[in-house]
Each structure stands twice: as structure tokens, then as C-alpha cells.
Design an enzyme around this catalytic site. Sequence first.
Site, PDB file in Angstrom:
ATOM      1  CG  ASP A 202      -1.976   0.987   1.245  1.00  0.00           C
ATOM      2  OD1 ASP A 202      -2.887   0.847   0.414  1.00  0.00           O
ATOM      3  OD2 ASP A 202      -1.932   1.933   2.066  1.00  0.00           O
ATOM      4  CD  GLU A 264      -2.104   2.368  -3.654  1.00  0.00           C
ATOM      5  OE1 GLU A 264      -3.216   2.801  -3.988  1.00  0.00           O
ATOM      6  OE2 GLU A 264      -1.699   2.404  -2.476  1.00  0.00           O
TER       7      GLU A 264
HETATM    8  C1  NOJ Z   1      -4.416   2.966  -0.805  1.00  0.00           C
HETATM    9  C2  NOJ Z   1      -5.526   1.983  -0.722  1.00  0.00           C
HETATM   10  O1  NOJ Z   1      -5.674   1.350  -1.950  1.00  0.00           O
HETATM   11  C3  NOJ Z   1      -6.745   2.736  -0.293  1.00  0.00           C
HETATM   12  O2  NOJ Z   1      -7.909   1.962  -0.381  1.00  0.00           O
HETATM   13  C4  NOJ Z   1      -6.522   3.240   1.100  1.00  0.00           C
HETATM   14  O3  NOJ Z   1      -7.616   4.038   1.499  1.00  0.00           O
HETATM   15  C5  NOJ Z   1      -5.243   4.046   1.205  1.00  0.00           C
HETATM   16  N1  NOJ Z   1      -4.145   3.463   0.486  1.00  0.00           N
HETATM   17  C6  NOJ Z   1      -4.811   4.168   2.623  1.00  0.00           C
HETATM   18  O4  NOJ Z   1      -4.330   2.936   3.079  1.00  0.00           O
END
Ligand code: NOJ
Length: 537
Positions: A202, A264
Amino acid sequence: MTQQPLWWQKGIIYQIYPRSYQDSNNDGIGDLPGIRQRLDHLQSLNIDAIWLSPIYPSPMHDFGYDVADYVGINPLFGTMDDFDTLLADVHARGLKLIIDLVPNHTSDEHAWFQESRSSRDNPKRDWYIWHDPAPDGGPPNNWRSFFGGPAWTFDKATGQYYLHQFVTQQPELNYRHPDVLPAMLDVMRFWLDKGVDGFRVDVIWLMIKDAQFRNEPPNPDWDGVDPFNSHRHIYTQNMPEVHDLIRQMRAVLDAYDERMMVGEIYLPYDELMAYYGPNFDECHMPFNFHLIQAKWQAQNIRQLVNSYEAALPAGATPNWVLGNHDQHRIATRVGVDQARVANMLLLTLRGTPTTYYGEELGMVDGHIPPAFIQDPPAVNQPEIAHIIGRDPERTPMQWDGSVNAGFSGETAVPWLPVADNYKTINVAAQNEDLTSMLNFYRALTQLRRDEPALHVGSYQDVEANNENVLAYVRESVEGNGRSFLILLNFSGEPQQVNIKDLGTTTRIILATDMQRTGELALANFTLAPNQGLILQL
Ligand code: NOJ
């Protein structure tokens, strides 16, 4: 001899948002035993790896991305035994399991934060990012939360602010403290020792912030919609020091066999590439989200694909994504008819594809009446909820035409309403229809799996002489198999195509409508509206 591609280099990743996949105990929330019940479906999709969004104990302020314990399972989703059983069953079917790792922030209920906030001299105080108030008593600087408002919350008990770029209950870990990364590396080892095959990490590009806490400058290109975008995030994102952290994470993975991490990262291509690492020692793949953000127009996508291909370091594994739990669904963004073209693109481009659950059916965003909105950025900013809210793409998986679409029992109340079209758009109905989106998806993934040209072959841009049509060739690199020409009509109108220099006649291997077959002379022919074709050269 060329090295054999590894599973994550040639396979398909399928993302499950566990709350929304299958509820096995009628509490309205999907769970691990539910996912286990659906392994036949997953296997029938010819996917290779399942990625689970977070399943850890969490107060669910951000639906699991606020982790209260990195080495446990949320009782809402089941038990550790359920997880172990799922992992064993996934492996028994020859599939891989990737879990979400959320290292940037914890929940405010995590034991580390509880200690950290207990006093200024607690040994874990600096595991999080605390700062004195500005001289006027306000937040230390102008950093904003993605979810609305300042990225700082004042803690009365200790008289300082803590940083959180998402909800206030998601305090950010301080990776400048020497003990924090080792603790996170231990978390990784815990799951790797259990046998998970990798991590989706993440917001990996956010993990370290400016040491001087400088204000972020205004964004001159801001469109005036989401206040988060009113600043250029040069001190909270993509800081140079992040790469060293990632290399240490990668070293943990490299001590195991064939495990992987996909980061990500929302960045332009030139900056994204740095996340492979100078010696391929960072992310195995930084997610490529550009198809999500791009204007859906053939020449624009052509330019995007070509610039990605050009930017990739030699030997890097490319990847493509059409959707995820943070983005409106592809069938909503480009239209239900065009969604088949989008999937043909995803599954024939060079690189590892990621499919978001329900895309195999052409699921669209659900309608969420204001009273049902749950997603924090939408709750915090009702005036732009319809733009930024993420509930619509998280509605329950549509399994059949019964009440609650087979996601929950008929007496349960799903945590989000099932999308209106579930009576016709569902797995059971589409299984019966030979030309359904689902059977089209399966035909595509089967072809991709069978043909080296499609899962590891080269990519070559082709001039289709029509601005609404995207054309490219996938060729098997070692002469081990067939080569294909892919033609995609991005418009809702018939399009004339004229490709002279690829030989005269080709054979249609797969059409988006699953009906068009036969031979095709390339000199001059028509693509039907929203039609894509895979042709054997
Ligand atoms: C990215 C995640 O994909 C999202 O769903 C989340 O709200 C934020 N990061 C915080 O963790």
C-alpha cells in the site's frame, strides 16, 4: 538460453476485496471461508494469483487499511485457521496468494500507536510522526489528507500533532526511526514463513516524508475539484530516501523462493521506473495505473502504451491495471460495450495484467444512496462524494439472480447495496450464455495462457490508418508458437481499417462479440462498433 518467466511475470493477478466477495455467515460482510467457497470460479478464470485486500484486525475506519495488528486475522473475515486453510487450498489448485501489506500507517488502535501516544517520553513515541503546533497553535504545516482536511490531528494529552495522510485514525509510521522498518520486515517474514507468495504494498511511494516538514507549494494545474490536489505533493510523496527502504524490503523477499512485491504507486512513467530499483532490487513491479487515468481514446492509449514500453528498463516486467477498489469500474468509465475492448487490451498487452473482481462480468459501479455512503473521503466531503467516493466500485460480487445476488443469504443486509443490474449481470446467468462477458473473459485468459506470444512475447505498434483503432502485434520471441495482430475499435461506430504490410489474409482467433470468425484480408475491412479482434498472422 533465455530464463523461464516466473509466475508473476507471465500470470494474471485477480484482486479480491474480501468484504465484498462472498459472505459465508450472513453478517453482510464477505469473509475468508466465503472466498474458499468460490475457488472453482476463480480457477475457471484462468488467473494465476489472488491478491486479497487487507484482512487484518482493524476498526475499519478505512475498511481494513487501518491495521490494528499486522499478524492477525480480523474476526469479521474469520480466523487464522481459516486463512491457513485458504492458503493451502489456493496452493493445492496451483494458484498463488498475495496479501496486502500496509506499512505507511497503522490504525490508532495498534499497540504501537497506543504506546506512542501515551507520553512524549515513551520509547515508541518517535515510531510515529509527531510535531509541535505552529506558533498560532494550528497544524505544523500545510500538508493535506487525501481524505479531506489537514494531514495533522492534535493530541490534547501530549500537546503535539500526529501525521496522517488518510483518515485521522491512520497515524503514519516514522521510517526515520531505526526500529520501525525492522519491525515491518518481521511482519513480512511472518507471512512469508506461512507461505504467502507476495505482497501488494500500500502507498509504498509515500513511506517517507520530508525531514524538514516544509510546506507544499500550490498546484497551478489544480482543476478546483478535490482540495487534496490543490498542492503539489513534493514533500510527502516520492522522497528519494524511500528507495533504500524498499531495497531492504526486497532483500527480505529475496531470501525466499519466487516471492514478489508489487508496489502501489501513482507516478508518471519516468519516476515510476525508479521503483524497479537500479539493479532490479526494489519492487518486482511498480503498479502501472495509467490505463485507469487515461482518456479512453485509441491514439491516446497508443501513445501511452508506446511511452511505457519506451520507458521500461531493459528486462523489467511490465504490468497493466484496469481497475481497483479505489477507482470507478472500467465498465462505468468506458461503457459496458467498450469494456470488452478494454479487457482484450489488458489481456493482450505485454505485461502482467491485474483484474479487479467483477470485471470478468462487466460489473458497473453500484448506485449508493447518500444515506448509505460509507467511504471516508466521501463522508468527509459530501459535495464531491459522487466524484471521489469509492463505495460504488466496492459493491458485492454478483453471483446469481437471488436476493443479495448470492453474496449474502437472502435475510442478510450486505454492507453495501448490491448493484441494480445483478439479476442479469451475474456469474450464474453468464455461465449459461456462451457469448457472455464472463465466457469472453475466460476465452481471452485461456488464449493468453496457451500462447507464448501473448504471455511473454514482444510488442510491436502497428499503424491501422484509422484514429479510432489501436493495432499491435504480439510475437513469440523464441519462435515457439503463433504471432497475433490485435485490433481494437475504441469507438461506438464501425471503422474501416487498412493494414497493408502484414501480409494479406489472417484468421480471426477471438472476437469481443465471440461471434465473428473466419478469414480476414487486412487490405481493407471493417471493425464493428466496440469490436476487438485477435488475428493470427
Ligand atoms: C491505498 C488503498 O488502496 C486505499 O484503499 C486506502 O484508502 C489508502 N491506500 C490508505 O491505506
